[in-house]
Design an enzyme around this catalytic site. Structure first.
Site, mmCIF file in Angstrom:
data_model
loop_
_atom_site.group_PDB
_atom_site.id
_atom_site.type_symbol
_atom_site.label_atom_id
_atom_site.label_comp_id
_atom_site.label_asym_id
_atom_site.label_seq_id
_atom_site.Cartn_x
_atom_site.Cartn_y
_atom_site.Cartn_z
ATOM 1 N NE ARG A 1 -1.332 13.204 3.183
ATOM 2 C CZ ARG A 1 -1.255 11.971 2.328
ATOM 3 N NH1 ARG A 1 -1.829 11.850 1.160
ATOM 4 N NH2 ARG A 1 -0.849 10.882 2.983
ATOM 5 N NE ARG B 1 -4.182 10.110 5.417
ATOM 6 C CZ ARG B 1 -4.187 9.902 4.209
ATOM 7 N NH1 ARG B 1 -4.538 10.487 3.257
ATOM 8 N NH2 ARG B 1 -3.098 9.023 4.032
ATOM 9 N NE ARG C 1 0.918 6.261 5.131
ATOM 10 C CZ ARG C 1 -0.268 6.279 4.309
ATOM 11 N NH1 ARG C 1 -0.293 6.583 3.197
ATOM 12 N NH2 ARG C 1 -1.267 5.632 4.919
HETATM 13 N N1 LIG Z 1 -5.178 -2.154 -4.042
HETATM 14 C C1 LIG Z 1 -5.699 -1.045 -3.207
HETATM 15 N N2 LIG Z 1 -5.232 0.069 -2.770
HETATM 16 C C2 LIG Z 1 -5.842 1.117 -2.408
HETATM 17 C C3 LIG Z 1 -7.261 1.204 -2.495
HETATM 18 N N3 LIG Z 1 -7.585 2.216 -1.880
HETATM 19 C C4 LIG Z 1 -6.261 3.071 -1.604
HETATM 20 N N4 LIG Z 1 -5.358 2.309 -1.968
HETATM 21 C C5 LIG Z 1 -4.105 2.616 -1.954
HETATM 22 O O1 LIG Z 1 -3.610 2.534 -0.577
HETATM 23 C C6 LIG Z 1 -2.561 3.464 -0.629
HETATM 24 C C7 LIG Z 1 -2.646 4.331 0.949
HETATM 25 O O2 LIG Z 1 -3.559 5.147 0.547
HETATM 26 P P1 LIG Z 1 -3.887 6.016 1.596
HETATM 27 O O3 LIG Z 1 -4.044 5.516 3.102
HETATM 28 O O4 LIG Z 1 -5.152 6.953 1.381
HETATM 29 O O5 LIG Z 1 -2.897 6.968 1.796
HETATM 30 P P2 LIG Z 1 -2.237 8.223 0.851
HETATM 31 O O6 LIG Z 1 -1.938 7.354 -0.443
HETATM 32 O O7 LIG Z 1 -0.966 8.626 1.498
HETATM 33 O O8 LIG Z 1 -3.134 9.243 0.470
HETATM 34 C C8 LIG Z 1 -2.345 4.103 -1.879
HETATM 35 O O9 LIG Z 1 -1.431 3.752 -2.488
HETATM 36 C C9 LIG Z 1 -3.900 3.960 -2.366
HETATM 37 O O10 LIG Z 1 -3.499 4.316 -3.650
HETATM 38 C C10 LIG Z 1 -7.908 -0.010 -2.792
HETATM 39 O O11 LIG Z 1 -9.231 -0.044 -2.858
HETATM 40 N N5 LIG Z 1 -7.009 -1.078 -3.210
HETATM 41 N N1 LIG Z 2 2.431 19.231 -7.785
HETATM 42 C C1 LIG Z 2 2.436 19.492 -6.458
HETATM 43 N N2 LIG Z 2 3.534 20.413 -6.158
HETATM 44 C C2 LIG Z 2 3.202 20.421 -4.701
HETATM 45 N N3 LIG Z 2 2.524 20.143 -3.867
HETATM 46 C C3 LIG Z 2 1.637 18.930 -4.376
HETATM 47 C C4 LIG Z 2 1.561 18.729 -5.656
HETATM 48 N N4 LIG Z 2 0.421 17.692 -5.923
HETATM 49 C C5 LIG Z 2 -0.018 17.660 -4.472
HETATM 50 N N5 LIG Z 2 0.511 18.212 -3.611
HETATM 51 C C6 LIG Z 2 0.464 18.394 -2.048
HETATM 52 O O1 LIG Z 2 1.188 16.991 -1.669
HETATM 53 C C7 LIG Z 2 0.230 16.528 -0.421
HETATM 54 C C8 LIG Z 2 -0.002 15.035 -0.813
HETATM 55 O O2 LIG Z 2 -0.901 15.121 -1.970
HETATM 56 P P1 LIG Z 2 -2.035 13.993 -1.904
HETATM 57 O O3 LIG Z 2 -3.017 14.167 -3.319
HETATM 58 O O4 LIG Z 2 -2.759 14.069 -0.791
HETATM 59 O O5 LIG Z 2 -1.253 12.553 -2.483
HETATM 60 P P2 LIG Z 2 -1.617 11.159 -2.369
HETATM 61 O O6 LIG Z 2 -3.128 11.064 -2.874
HETATM 62 O O7 LIG Z 2 -0.862 10.775 -3.614
HETATM 63 O O8 LIG Z 2 -0.971 10.647 -1.293
HETATM 64 C C9 LIG Z 2 -0.746 17.437 -0.479
HETATM 65 O O9 LIG Z 2 -0.694 18.267 0.625
HETATM 66 C C10 LIG Z 2 -1.073 18.122 -1.863
HETATM 67 O O10 LIG Z 2 -1.554 19.439 -1.682
#
Ligand SMILES: Nc1nc2c(ncn2[C@@H]2O[C@H](COP(=O)(O)OP(=O)(O)O)[C@@H](O)[C@H]2O)c(=O)[nH]1
Ligand SMILES: Nc1ncnc2c1ncn2[C@@H]1O[C@H](COP(=O)(O)OP(=O)(O)O)[C@@H](O)[C@H]1O
Length: 382
Positions: free
Chosen positions: A266, A173, A277
């Site tokens: 986000r 990203r 997702r």
């Molecule tokens: N099994 C596994 N899942 C992972 C790993 N790193 C990230 N993930 C999972 O992959 C999913 C997608 O992560 P990401 O693309 O960063 O998207 P986000 O969760 O929307 O921020 C999330 O559920 C993460 O917890 C890893 O090393 N192993």
């Molecule tokens: N408790 C909350 N209330 C409102 N917005 C939140 C809260 N927790 C996280 N966010 C927002 O939601 C979005 C997704 O959070 P993020 O931490 O990127 O999620 P994930 O890592 O689980 O994918 C971000 O823009 C974040 O700032």
């Protein structure tokens, strides 16, 4: 030598010289475990495998599949067998933080890998001296706030926590940095690395590969920090089955609508990716809440309240990081040392009583393919 009965070792040495065309005494150590003798070190290091197994029943030598990170050099060490399942190896002439290694020969991890590889398997694990706080696995659907919570924790307690930087085949990203948020990699490269045993766990998530390398977790353990893993439910299941002994936390949204709102707000995914997702979120929420896999389930409604709950689970309070981390004393281990074992304590005889050191294994945690944590080392007279 001295780790195995001398007569038997003579036999093993003769056979070793014949089979590997090397001089007698060309290996450092042999340890007998049941009907197998593990011969460690020898000519050709570091290119040769470094471990060979002599099977007394068949009279054959086997070169095993070797997993984990091995010491740079396999020269000059002393060893002792622990619980018939791992060999403790102490490097001579080294600093104590580099001196402790384990060669696992019959742990649960080794038994699992033997079935997988259908060969003999051994695995290296470096010993880490210091308190071993349990690693933390955080899972939950995309957009629930895992990253936000982890960032808060790392910001407030930078000396205490270290993030396990995963590998992924998805595109970065805009604000993501390679090596910081993820190690961004290609599908074929990651597949090769998975095959060669470099990953603790991996899973296909939202159409991409994600995985935790052994190194990602080791780097954090080596820094004396508590490891945080942000991984999906499949990954959490694999880690549960591994030697990592983590705490498992699942984060839920207050409602599905709120999850969708956060994911859209986000602004990092296309509409198609958001839809994927959200579809996956339904399954993840079902599995996360019902599988019994997770030790704690948090609802991230108000972020501050959720963060406080997370800190409670981890047993940390406001002022905990104000005090500097107490560094473990580093001992210089001499060229000449020998080991004796008393229950879970290993006496490292370094010459005189004042120089002798105790390695305490009673709080030992983790193990191959990652680090063995929670070891204590102190002067004999303390
Ligand atoms: N099994 C596994 N899942 C992972 C790993 N790193 C990230 N993930 C999972 O992959 C999913 C997608 O992560 P990401 O693309 O960063 O998207 P986000 O969760 O929307 O921020 C999330 O559920 C993460 O917890 C890893 O090393 N192993
Ligand atoms: N408790 C909350 N209330 C409102 N917005 C939140 C809260 N927790 C996280 N966010 C927002 O939601 C979005 C997704 O959070 P993020 O931490 O990127 O999620 P994930 O890592 O689980 O994918 C971000 O823009 C974040 O700032």
């Amino acid at each position: 030598m001295g780790e195995a009965p001398a007569l038997f070792i003579d036999d093993v040495q003769r056979s070793f010289s014949k089979v590997f065309d090397q001089k007698q005494n060309d290996f450092d150590t042999a340890v007998v475990v049941g009907h197998k003798t593990y011969v460690i070190g020898g000519t050709g290091e570091p290119t040769s495998s470094g471990v060979r197994i002599f099977n007394k029943l068949t009279g054959e030598w086997v070169i095993p599949t070797i997993l984990g990170t091995k010491p740079e050099s396999l020269k000059g060490f002393s060893c002792v067998l622990l619980n018939e399942d791992r060999i403790l190896i102490i490097k001579k002439n080294s600093k104590s933080n580099e001196s402790v290694w384990f060669l696992e020969v019959d742990t649960q991890f080794i038994r699992d890998q033997k079935n997988k590889f259908e060969t003999e398997v051994v695995a290296w694990s470096k010993g880490v001296i210091g308190n071993a706080e349990q690693p933390i696995v955080i899972s939950g659907p995309s957009g629930v706030g895992k990253g936000t919570l982890i960032n808060m924790l790392m910001k407030e307690f930078p000396m205490m926590f270290g993030f396990s930087v995963s590998h992924t085949t998805r595109a970065p990203r805009e604000k993501e940095q390679n090596g910081v948020h993820y190690h961004f990699t290609k599908h074929n490269v990651m597949e090769e690395d998975i095959k060669s045993g470099k990953f603790l766990e991996f899973a296909a998530v939202h159409g991409n590969l994600y995985g935790t390398s052994i190194e990602a977790v080791d780097v954090v353990a080596d820094a004396g920090k508590r490891c945080i893993l942000d991984i999906d439910v499949q990954g959490a299941r694999s880690v549960r089955a591994s030697s990592l002994e983590a705490i498992f936390v699942f984060v839920c949204p207050p409602s599905f609508e709120e999850l969708e709102k956060r994911l859209r707000a986000r602004g990092t995914e296309t509409e198609e990716q958001i839809q994927k997702r959200l579809r996956n979120a339904k399954t993840e929420l079902e599995q996360g809440q019902s599988s019994g896999l997770f030790d704690h389930i948090l609802v991230n409604d108000d972020i501050k309240a959720c963060y406080e709950q997370l800190k409670n689970i981890l047993g940390i309070s406001e002022n905990i990081d104000a005090a500097p981390i107490t560094a473990n004393k580093v001992f210089d281990l001499p060229v000449d040392l020998s080991l004796s074992k008393l229950d879970e304590k290993i006496l490292i005889n370094c010459g005189t009583a004042e120089q002798n050191v105790v390695l305490d294994l009673s709080s030992m945690k983790g193990g191959a393919p990652a680090r063995t944590r929670g070891l204590d080392m102190y002067g004999f007279d303390q």
